[in-house]
Write a protein that holds these residues in place. Sequence first.
Motif, PDB file in Angstrom:
ATOM      1  N   ILE A   1       9.757   8.298  -3.400  1.00 11.53           N
ATOM      2  CA  ILE A   1       9.385   7.804  -2.051  1.00 11.53           C
ATOM      3  C   ILE A   1      10.395   7.987  -0.883  1.00 11.53           C
ATOM      4  O   ILE A   1      11.449   7.408  -1.104  1.00 11.53           O
ATOM      5  N   LYS A   2      10.222   8.716   0.069  1.00 12.23           N
ATOM      6  CA  LYS A   2      11.282   8.753   1.000  1.00 12.23           C
ATOM      7  C   LYS A   2      11.100   7.749   2.197  1.00 12.23           C
ATOM      8  O   LYS A   2       9.849   7.745   2.788  1.00 12.23           O
ATOM      9  N   ILE A   3      12.272   7.277   2.833  1.00 11.28           N
ATOM     10  CA  ILE A   3      11.915   6.258   3.824  1.00 11.28           C
ATOM     11  C   ILE A   3      12.572   6.992   5.012  1.00 11.28           C
ATOM     12  O   ILE A   3      13.754   7.360   5.199  1.00 11.28           O
TER      13      ILE A   3
ATOM     14  N   GLN B   1       0.731  -0.968  -0.052  1.00 11.65           N
ATOM     15  CA  GLN B   1       0.102  -0.030  -0.033  1.00 11.65           C
ATOM     16  C   GLN B   1       0.767   1.360  -0.018  1.00 11.65           C
ATOM     17  O   GLN B   1       0.615   2.251  -0.612  1.00 11.65           O
ATOM     18  N   ALA B   2       2.040   1.083   0.838  1.00 14.23           N
ATOM     19  CA  ALA B   2       2.795   2.377   0.837  1.00 14.23           C
ATOM     20  C   ALA B   2       3.534   2.621  -0.577  1.00 14.23           C
ATOM     21  O   ALA B   2       3.525   3.867  -1.051  1.00 14.23           O
ATOM     22  N   ALA B   3       3.896   1.427  -1.219  1.00 16.66           N
ATOM     23  CA  ALA B   3       4.541   1.767  -2.495  1.00 16.66           C
ATOM     24  C   ALA B   3       3.536   2.407  -3.297  1.00 16.66           C
ATOM     25  O   ALA B   3       4.115   2.938  -4.297  1.00 16.66           O
ATOM     26  N   LYS B   4       2.370   2.159  -3.149  1.00 19.95           N
ATOM     27  CA  LYS B   4       1.344   2.583  -4.226  1.00 19.95           C
ATOM     28  C   LYS B   4       1.101   3.841  -4.071  1.00 19.95           C
ATOM     29  O   LYS B   4       1.114   4.721  -4.886  1.00 19.95           O
ATOM     30  N   TYR B   5       0.685   4.472  -2.746  1.00 18.94           N
ATOM     31  CA  TYR B   5       0.447   5.516  -2.413  1.00 18.94           C
ATOM     32  C   TYR B   5       1.029   6.616  -1.635  1.00 18.94           C
ATOM     33  O   TYR B   5       0.963   7.897  -1.864  1.00 18.94           O
ATOM     34  N   ALA B   6       2.152   6.180  -0.836  1.00 21.12           N
ATOM     35  CA  ALA B   6       2.842   7.136  -0.055  1.00 21.12           C
ATOM     36  C   ALA B   6       3.878   7.781  -0.596  1.00 21.12           C
ATOM     37  O   ALA B   6       4.582   7.505  -1.521  1.00 21.12           O
ATOM     38  N   ASP B   7       4.228   9.220  -0.093  1.00 17.64           N
ATOM     39  CA  ASP B   7       5.203   9.755  -0.405  1.00 17.64           C
ATOM     40  C   ASP B   7       6.172   9.720   0.335  1.00 17.64           C
ATOM     41  O   ASP B   7       7.666   9.612   0.163  1.00 17.64           O
ATOM     42  N   VAL B   8       6.131   9.593   1.777  1.00 17.42           N
ATOM     43  CA  VAL B   8       6.765   9.082   2.794  1.00 17.42           C
ATOM     44  C   VAL B   8       6.434   8.049   3.503  1.00 17.42           C
ATOM     45  O   VAL B   8       5.497   7.864   3.855  1.00 17.42           O
ATOM     46  N   VAL B   9       7.585   6.833   3.774  1.00 17.96           N
ATOM     47  CA  VAL B   9       7.111   5.875   4.723  1.00 17.96           C
ATOM     48  C   VAL B   9       8.271   5.954   6.048  1.00 17.96           C
ATOM     49  O   VAL B   9       9.160   6.343   6.071  1.00 17.96           O
ATOM     50  N   PHE B  10       7.259   5.921   7.237  1.00 13.55           N
ATOM     51  CA  PHE B  10       7.712   6.080   8.474  1.00 13.55           C
ATOM     52  C   PHE B  10       7.946   4.420   8.928  1.00 13.55           C
ATOM     53  O   PHE B  10       6.701   3.858   8.979  1.00 13.55           O
ATOM     54  N   THR B  11       8.889   4.158   9.476  1.00 13.38           N
ATOM     55  CA  THR B  11       9.107   2.704   9.626  1.00 13.38           C
ATOM     56  C   THR B  11       9.927   2.467  10.989  1.00 13.38           C
ATOM     57  O   THR B  11      10.528   3.387  11.509  1.00 13.38           O
TER      58      THR B  11
END
Length: 447
Positions: A267-269, A228-238
């Motif tokens: 996409i920024k991690i 889901q993050a790969a499809k929609y997110a600009d930034v991933v908080f992990t």
Amino acid sequence: MTGKSPSMIVTAALMHGLGMHTGAWMARDGAADDHLSAAMYKDIARTAEAGKLHALFLAEQMTNQEVGTERPCGALDTATVLAVMAAVTDRIGLVGTASTTYNEPYDLARRFATLDHLSGGRVGWNSIATQNPTVVEQFGGGVSLDHEQRYARADEFIDVVLRLWESWEEGALVGDKAAGVFASEDLVHEIDHKGEYFSVRGPLPFPRTPQGRPVIFQAGSSPRGRDQAAKYADVVFTAQHVLQDAIDFRNDMRDRAAAYGRDPDSIKILPGISLVLGSTETEARERKEHLDEVFGTGPNLRKLAKRVGLPVDVLELDEKFPAHLLGPDEEFKGSIGFRRSIVNLAVTEGLTVRELIAQYGGGHHQVVGTPEQVADDMKERMEAGAADGFTLMIDMLPSGIHDVVDMLVPELRQRGLFHDDYEHDTLRGTLGIGPASAVPATAANAA
């Protein structure tokens, strides 16, 4: 570094009312209800902007049922708090959590777009598919959605929100007083969505925002959450404790984004780092010990048990963490990402339960030390390809934010790792993620 893109993105997370550490409310100076005061949030916002942090990240807990009356939690309405902080700042980004499980797409889209307009394009939405089963009791009861249902609802929810944010095309607002034309009817569209979970006509009642649409943050680390993050997110908080795990996670997210036809650099991690800072290592360790002592071992043990899904009575403080007793992730009702990161830390380093409690940082990679030591750690992870920046988990509020700005930021700047000033007016520009663009409906090879 003026005139260049910053090499490190730094955001600060405001968690659990008065700090990330469970003992923060007792260890800090100030009243126990300071997290209910607008003055504290204004001070935090002004301080973080003075330090040129890219954004403040506000968590939201919709109920205190999980923590009870044991400690304060971040249960104030996110949008309201962000509005307070927006009113006293001009450049810093403001990101807030809102659940796809217990909101409606139209209302959320309107609320965050309103904030984005009023802040001049500085807002982000942290999308979360709420897994806490106690929350359903505040929304009419019934059966909590299982993992797949929560993410299926969240997929549809995000898709509807994006379409609502894009329901006014660029240039739709004409504002021609002489001709009596406020907006071009041809450039404003109903979305007429009818899906499994939602039926939404649209459009939003006002034009798209200064940055096109708010930035989307997301924190799912299960395979379903990553997709889901790969499809929609600009930034991933992990949450990633072990360096190799962090490298693998970032590579996986970039590969998944590419499978959706996205530029991996878009996409920024930003993994979390739990910080306890001091001007000397001794000072930092004394601060950490004080935080640990005031809360006590028992509550921290219960928190760890909940994070990993084990009964408290099987966690012997001075025995190795019993990873062999864990059930499969598929049967775990909590955050799979937090669980995997914590367990990998315990197994990789062979920690006892007591050592794990002291080191797992409430769920995030923990660094206790001087600004130089923290900067060393951040630099190592950046150079290893484990992160595009970091979300700083502030141990105690507001003192932790002041320590970051007064001690850590100068050290990062001295090393050329952090920008000297904001170079863009919008959060999207500040994060270096480019203009908003449509997200493909399907991936070529997403797993």
